[in-house]
Design a protein around this motif. Sequence first.
Motif, PDB file in Angstrom:
ATOM      1  N   ARG A  83       0.808  -1.221   0.000  1.00  0.00           N
ATOM      2  CA  ARG A  83       0.000   0.000   0.000  1.00  0.00           C
ATOM      3  C   ARG A  83       0.844   1.275   0.000  1.00  0.00           C
ATOM      4  N   ALA A  84       2.153   1.144  -0.140  1.00  0.00           N
ATOM      5  CA  ALA A  84       2.993   2.329  -0.286  1.00  0.00           C
ATOM      6  C   ALA A  84       2.672   3.022  -1.605  1.00  0.00           C
ATOM      7  N   THR A  85       2.832   4.321  -1.650  1.00  0.00           N
ATOM      8  CA  THR A  85       2.477   5.065  -2.864  1.00  0.00           C
ATOM      9  C   THR A  85       3.351   4.674  -4.051  1.00  0.00           C
ATOM     10  N   THR A  86       4.504   4.079  -3.787  1.00  0.00           N
ATOM     11  CA  THR A  86       5.410   3.658  -4.864  1.00  0.00           C
ATOM     12  C   THR A  86       5.239   2.179  -5.217  1.00  0.00           C
ATOM     13  N   SER A  87       4.229   1.534  -4.674  1.00  0.00           N
ATOM     14  CA  SER A  87       4.067   0.093  -4.855  1.00  0.00           C
ATOM     15  C   SER A  87       3.815  -0.290  -6.306  1.00  0.00           C
ATOM     16  N   ASP A  88       4.389  -1.415  -6.716  1.00  0.00           N
ATOM     17  CA  ASP A  88       4.139  -1.932  -8.062  1.00  0.00           C
ATOM     18  C   ASP A  88       2.679  -2.300  -8.262  1.00  0.00           C
ATOM     19  N   SER A  89       1.968  -2.586  -7.160  1.00  0.00           N
ATOM     20  CA  SER A  89       0.559  -2.967  -7.287  1.00  0.00           C
ATOM     21  C   SER A  89      -0.254  -1.864  -7.947  1.00  0.00           C
ATOM     22  N   TYR A  90       0.140  -0.599  -7.725  1.00  0.00           N
ATOM     23  CA  TYR A  90      -0.514   0.512  -8.411  1.00  0.00           C
ATOM     24  C   TYR A  90      -0.033   0.621  -9.856  1.00  0.00           C
ATOM     25  N   LYS A  91       1.253   0.422 -10.065  1.00  0.00           N
ATOM     26  CA  LYS A  91       1.841   0.625 -11.389  1.00  0.00           C
ATOM     27  C   LYS A  91       1.330  -0.382 -12.409  1.00  0.00           C
ATOM     28  N   ILE A  92       1.068  -1.608 -11.971  1.00  0.00           N
ATOM     29  CA  ILE A  92       0.667  -2.640 -12.933  1.00  0.00           C
ATOM     30  C   ILE A  92      -0.840  -2.696 -13.123  1.00  0.00           C
TER      31      ILE A  92
END
Length: 773
Positions: free
Chosen positions: A100-109
Amino acid sequence: MKQRILLFIFLGALVQVNAQKNYNTNKFKQLNEELPTPNVYRTASGAPGAQYWQQRADYQIEVKLDEDAQTISGNETITYYNNSPDKLTYLWVQLDQNVRATTSDSYKIRQNSIGDSISFDELKNLVPWFDGGFKIEKVTDTKGTDLPYVINKTMMRIDLAQPLVPNGAYSFKVKWNYNINNRDEVGGRSGYEYFEDENNSIYTIAQFYPRMAVYSDVQGWQNKQFLGRGEFTVPFGNFDVKITVPADHVVAATGELQNSSNNLTPTQIDRFNKAKTADKPTLIITEEEARQNEKGRSADLKTWHFKAENVRDYGWASSRKFIWDAQGMKFGDRTVMGMSYYPKEGNPLWGRYSTEAVLQTLETYSRHTFDYPYPVAISVNSKSIGMEYPMICFNFGRSEPDGTYTERMKYGMIGVIIHEVGHNYFPMIVNSDERQWTWMDEGLNTFLQYLTEQDFERGYPSRRGEPRNIVGYMKGDKASISPIMTNSESIHQFGNNAYGKPATALNILRETVMGRDLFDFAFKTYAQRWMFKHPTPADFFRSMEDASAVDLDWFWRGWFYTTDHVDISIDEVKWLKVAENLPGTTKGIDREKRDGEAKSISDIRNNESGYKTRTERDSTLIDFYSNYDPYKKTPYDDVRFSKQTKGYTDQEIAALSDVRNFYQISFSNIGGLVMPIIVQFTFEDGSTEIHDIPAEIWKMGDETVTKVFVTEKEVTNVLLDPYQQTADVNVDNNTWPARHQLTRFELYKSKRMKSTNPMQRARGAEMEKPIED
């Protein structure tokens, strides 16, 4: 001569290529190439080898909940035991909150698109805004000396000054904090639910501490990044945890409470002790007491101290809103406490059913695996989540403000409690690698959930498990379907693939392929071999075959390694009649009307077993929905047909002494997935007869087969898979004479409706009315 030699070489090569092609595509090819080579750690039988080993990690944790700031802060000491034969120069620690960090890959992908309009919630999902993730303050050895470490997204590598040798142990400390996510706004498996009118929250907390990754003989470190879907792979260990919360909170957690006198009143302790021998769930904190508790807000703090032995993870819940009930269950000379924690919003559903569902889960799962080994099994109510941890799980289920509830809510709630409590067995004890193979815990657990639901109430409307329920998925577009043996992060249709299909496969194995006795013995063997260990898919496949003497490679290959589906058709039926009169006469035969769907083979066998469900043993659990049937059955139209015949000479007929009917039936495997052929004959007198043909009938050719059946009586109807126990996706081609299935469609009003549930309508509530815009 040279040309002839070249021709022979070419023909020989062509034959070899064709033979190799047939071998590689053969449905009954053994799985040897797909499974790892047996060794001293994991045997060919599927059992742990003589030199099997696994690592261990013990934790001492002190954690504090700040309700005003909505933060968690803590420090821990981890002692890691190297039981492997390898020297380790670094250790890997999981930082799952970093998803849940703002830099997480989960957001990017995450794939995104914008139409002509977008909601505010959708807009928020486009840009990471929640400041999540661990804030690592310090990593030191036990003397306070800083340790070098590297954080790679959701993993942290700790570099050791000296290698950790085999049979050695190493202790280190971590201090951290993080912001707790509001599940309504951010989502997540853990977090808090805020009740604005009361300024109260329910906290269901997990993945709250940095924890060791698994190092195993299979792949070394399991340090695959956490992207949100593939869950958790963690070693076993002992936990000593101190949880500091507001003084008016009640805490439920993995393990046993060590300081009851500091946190519970004498009345609560007395009620808890009485609950150990009660025959119904007993309230430790009543609804009236919980309502009173949630009116205040203490500024003081209390620490709850828990210990848990031989668990792979840890979870806890805290709130001043909790009602708490419990009941003891005996396992030999041990008493296991089934318990539930829930707010007033959960009643009357939770007070009536939660702990009952917990106890039924322990009863059914233990019968099929091993006695539940832990001291407690806890179900905690949360708004919209189902998630599991050792001895504790978080489950949805809320009633309407007037105390009524829908049928879907009731059975959905009971089902999710069974499912999440059941996870104590898979993967909390039979500790598979969830990050890699979701089906090994979710699929096996969903299968046992199905068995438990049927034990809870006869005719329970199970969502998954019955073969007919997976048909829609199996016959879908193959471009959006993955084999079960696909990594957790790469699965199409996650629920169907990792939950529904493997659960259905196991049910088919039990009811259709192996039989209950062989399956149950083999499944229990696997569970007991691998309890408190780390099994792989190969260990499961091999154990099931080893303990049953049934070659299942064809089944694993078709159901787990391909996206083939079941569609077996009856192509042709030829009737060869030997009788005193010459064959060749035809006549129309009236077929009896068929009313409703075919019964489930599981229902039939459950009814024959004599086992009484929980609702049959306790009539107080029967409510409005227990006997509620919203469906009207429509009979099929009569179908008339003519028998096909073949003539014989007088001499041929006279040469035969007995009167027999021969039915030559041709079948096609349209779907590609080989399965047993189950044929039901209906005779002129209305009686029926079922023939079970093993799947091996397809071994010499998996596209078409022909089988002759001999009967004493004349057949009026042939039905393939009469109890729908193979997940055949097209039943239109399962009948001779041909019969098409009735299709139903629904008419509905175009206006938005204000709906009432059946309980409300039964009480005379206002009927549906359109909502005025």
